[in-house]
Design a protein around this motif. Sequence first.
Motif, short mmCIF file in Angstrom:
data_model
loop_
_atom_site.label_atom_id
_atom_site.label_comp_id
_atom_site.label_asym_id
_atom_site.label_seq_id
_atom_site.Cartn_x
_atom_site.Cartn_y
_atom_site.Cartn_z
N ILE A 112 0.85 -1.19 0.00
CA ILE A 112 0.00 0.00 0.00
C ILE A 112 0.89 1.24 0.00
O ILE A 112 1.75 1.40 0.87
N GLY A 113 0.67 2.12 -0.97
CA GLY A 113 1.47 3.35 -1.07
C GLY A 113 2.34 3.32 -2.30
O GLY A 113 2.98 2.32 -2.61
N MET A 159 8.23 6.48 -3.44
CA MET A 159 9.41 5.74 -3.94
C MET A 159 9.59 4.40 -3.23
O MET A 159 10.04 3.43 -3.83
N TYR A 216 -1.31 -0.90 -4.20
CA TYR A 216 -2.37 0.11 -4.03
C TYR A 216 -1.76 1.50 -4.15
O TYR A 216 -0.89 1.88 -3.37
N ARG A 268 12.72 17.03 -6.27
CA ARG A 268 13.91 16.62 -5.52
C ARG A 268 14.80 15.69 -6.32
O ARG A 268 14.38 15.09 -7.29
N THR A 269 16.02 15.61 -5.88
CA THR A 269 16.91 14.58 -6.40
C THR A 269 17.28 13.71 -5.20
O THR A 269 17.13 14.13 -4.06
N THR A 270 17.74 12.51 -5.47
CA THR A 270 18.15 11.61 -4.40
C THR A 270 19.55 11.10 -4.70
O THR A 270 19.87 10.81 -5.85
N ILE A 323 -6.51 3.06 0.74
CA ILE A 323 -6.93 2.03 1.69
C ILE A 323 -7.31 2.67 3.02
O ILE A 323 -6.54 3.45 3.59
N CYS A 343 3.51 1.13 2.89
CA CYS A 343 4.52 2.12 2.48
C CYS A 343 3.83 3.47 2.38
O CYS A 343 3.90 4.13 1.34
N GLY A 349 4.15 6.39 3.97
CA GLY A 349 4.78 7.65 4.38
C GLY A 349 4.83 7.84 5.88
O GLY A 349 4.45 6.96 6.65
N THR A 378 14.06 22.92 -1.24
CA THR A 378 14.74 22.26 -2.36
C THR A 378 14.43 23.00 -3.66
O THR A 378 13.34 23.57 -3.81
N VAL A 433 19.50 21.14 -1.41
CA VAL A 433 18.65 20.82 -0.26
C VAL A 433 19.23 21.62 0.90
O VAL A 433 20.36 21.39 1.31
N GLY A 454 9.66 1.84 4.48
CA GLY A 454 9.86 3.18 3.93
C GLY A 454 9.94 4.24 5.02
O GLY A 454 10.30 3.96 6.16
N GLN A 503 20.34 9.73 3.63
CA GLN A 503 20.35 8.31 3.98
C GLN A 503 18.99 7.63 3.87
O GLN A 503 18.90 6.41 3.76
N GLY A 504 17.88 8.42 3.88
CA GLY A 504 16.53 7.85 3.97
C GLY A 504 16.25 6.75 2.95
O GLY A 504 15.93 5.61 3.31
C1 FAD Z 1 14.17 17.15 1.20
C2 FAD Z 1 14.46 15.69 1.20
C3 FAD Z 1 15.59 15.21 0.55
C4 FAD Z 1 15.90 13.83 0.55
N1 FAD Z 1 17.05 13.40 -0.06
C5 FAD Z 1 17.41 12.09 0.03
C6 FAD Z 1 18.65 11.61 -0.53
O1 FAD Z 1 19.43 12.36 -1.12
N2 FAD Z 1 18.96 10.29 -0.39
C7 FAD Z 1 18.13 9.42 0.25
O2 FAD Z 1 18.48 8.22 0.37
N3 FAD Z 1 16.92 9.83 0.77
C8 FAD Z 1 16.55 11.13 0.68
N4 FAD Z 1 15.35 11.55 1.21
C9 FAD Z 1 14.39 10.56 1.72
C10 FAD Z 1 13.50 10.01 0.59
O3 FAD Z 1 12.95 11.07 -0.15
C11 FAD Z 1 12.38 9.12 1.14
O4 FAD Z 1 12.96 8.12 1.93
C12 FAD Z 1 11.60 8.49 -0.01
O5 FAD Z 1 10.95 9.49 -0.75
C13 FAD Z 1 10.61 7.42 0.44
O6 FAD Z 1 9.36 7.94 0.80
P1 FAD Z 1 8.11 6.94 1.01
O7 FAD Z 1 7.73 6.32 -0.27
O8 FAD Z 1 8.43 6.01 2.13
O9 FAD Z 1 6.99 7.93 1.53
P2 FAD Z 1 6.08 8.97 0.71
O10 FAD Z 1 6.85 9.62 -0.38
O11 FAD Z 1 5.44 9.84 1.71
O12 FAD Z 1 4.97 8.06 -0.01
C14 FAD Z 1 3.85 7.53 0.66
C15 FAD Z 1 2.79 7.21 -0.40
O13 FAD Z 1 1.72 6.47 0.18
C16 FAD Z 1 0.49 6.97 -0.32
N5 FAD Z 1 -0.55 6.68 0.68
C17 FAD Z 1 -0.63 7.18 1.95
N6 FAD Z 1 -1.72 6.67 2.58
C18 FAD Z 1 -2.33 5.82 1.69
C19 FAD Z 1 -3.48 4.98 1.77
N7 FAD Z 1 -4.24 4.91 2.88
N8 FAD Z 1 -3.82 4.23 0.67
C20 FAD Z 1 -3.06 4.28 -0.48
N9 FAD Z 1 -1.95 5.06 -0.59
C21 FAD Z 1 -1.59 5.82 0.48
C22 FAD Z 1 0.74 8.48 -0.51
O14 FAD Z 1 -0.17 9.05 -1.42
C23 FAD Z 1 2.18 8.46 -1.03
O15 FAD Z 1 2.21 8.34 -2.44
C24 FAD Z 1 15.03 12.92 1.23
C25 FAD Z 1 13.87 13.40 1.88
C26 FAD Z 1 13.60 14.77 1.89
C27 FAD Z 1 12.36 15.27 2.60
#
Ligand code: FAD
Length: 380
Positions: free
Chosen positions: A7-8, A11, A30, A44-46, A127, A152, A154, A179, A214, A274, A286-287
């Motif tokens: 779910i999510g 990335m 999902y 953003r870039t990673t 969900i 996943c 967020g 950013t 950043v 995540g 590092q995230g």
């Molecule tokens: C400014 C910034 C710079 C960064 N730079 C780096 C870097 O250089 N190197 C690095 O390794 N990491 C970096 N990171 C970290 C990295 O961006 C995150 O670890 C990565 O984006 C993973 O996010 P995620 O998918 O876990 O969460 P999110 O991006 O928050 O995604 C969660 C997803 O779940 C969906 N969702 C939520 N609830 C539901 C539901 N109930 N049903 C269905 N879908 C749902 C949302 O719509 C969303 O699409 C950075 C972070 C930030 C803020």
Amino acid sequence: MQKICIIGDGMSGLIAAAILGQENIKIDLYSSKEKKIKSKKDNRTTAISENNYKYLLNKFNLQSSKFFWPSKEVNLFYENDNQIKNFLNLKEQNENLMYIFKNNQFIRIIDRIILKNKKIKIVKKKIDKVDFSNGSILVKKQKFNYDLIVLCTGINSDLYKKITINRNIEKNYKEVAITTTIKHRSDIKNARQYFLNEGPLAILPFSNNSFSVVWSIDATFFDENYKIIRNVLKSKIQTILEKIKISSIDNIHSYPLYLNLKTNYFKKNVLILGDGLHTVHPMAGQGFNLVIRDVKKLSELISRTVKLGILISNSNILKDFFNSRKPENNILGLGVNLTNMFFKNNKYFSPFRNILLENVKNFDFVKKLSKQISNKGISI
Ligand SMILES: Cc1cc2nc3c(=O)[nH]c(=O)nc-3n(C[C@H](O)[C@H](O)[C@H](O)COP(=O)(O)OP(=O)(O)OC[C@H]3O[C@@H](n4cnc5c(N)ncnc54)[C@H](O)[C@@H]3O)c2cc1C
């Protein structure tokens, strides 16, 4: 064939689906409906480590690595008495130190890999509820059962509530990461990190004439300068990169910053993955590196279990995952937090910070350790 759901579609969800989709299992991914709008806005870039880069290239059989920009070295600077001083140069003889990609481009490539995989079904639905008692999810009052449910969703998600009943390691940094992308006509090909009075600023090049920035700054500083933040950033960039010829600065985006390290990772057959599992300060990039290592471990465990013909829901996969990944996730998250505190003005670190930084380049083991940890993580 066993079936899992992810779910999510950030990335983490996408990379988890693409990698786990290579195992002998079916996946329902999902994806929230507003995804397209959201990903377009992500400027953003990673930066990922050499080790993670090689893992992804190998996993997806990517011949062309042209959308990953290699950084051969990373230079670290700090600001003292209005001067910018270079205190560490990290370089590897025969390897690149990190690879930088644009999030939108990366998402498009992973999307394509997922769409080609017949074992993955994309379901465009939000969900509302997970039923932990029998491992099912609720979509518009209909129940769907899975062998494994991976959340996943967020940092802020109500779906975690039943898993995270214990206290987590949490902190509101009261900082904002701003950013943007800067186009220029200068020679900036490698990553740099500046520890400035206002907060850490990373320069992440992803082509010969553009880099992303950043800059993590105090939330109050951001609020006070909100209307002129573009000019504040521009003048800062011109101060630290004296000879830069800026062609353009993209729209600026801001992200509030938190530390959040979960103490529980799973309940029954429901796992968090995540940013929901670990949100760390972006200063050290590092995230997502941690996410890739988490997914790698999970796919190894699933692969072994499925090959042995054991049901994922009857196995110890989630316990093994928790035991092997929690130490590194916590040590790195807390280590980055400590580094952030070290560079802030405070009574603990300020008195000896400058002496330490002036001498750190003489300690080879510090360089070696920082390179090793950011490349391969911490093996315990
Ligand atoms: C400014 C910034 C710079 C960064 N730079 C780096 C870097 O250089 N190197 C690095 O390794 N990491 C970096 N990171 C970290 C990295 O961006 C995150 O670890 C990565 O984006 C993973 O996010 P995620 O998918 O876990 O969460 P999110 O991006 O928050 O995604 C969660 C997803 O779940 C969906 N969702 C939520 N609830 C539901 C539901 N109930 N049903 C269905 N879908 C749902 C949302 O719509 C969303 O699409 C950075 C972070 C930030 C803020």
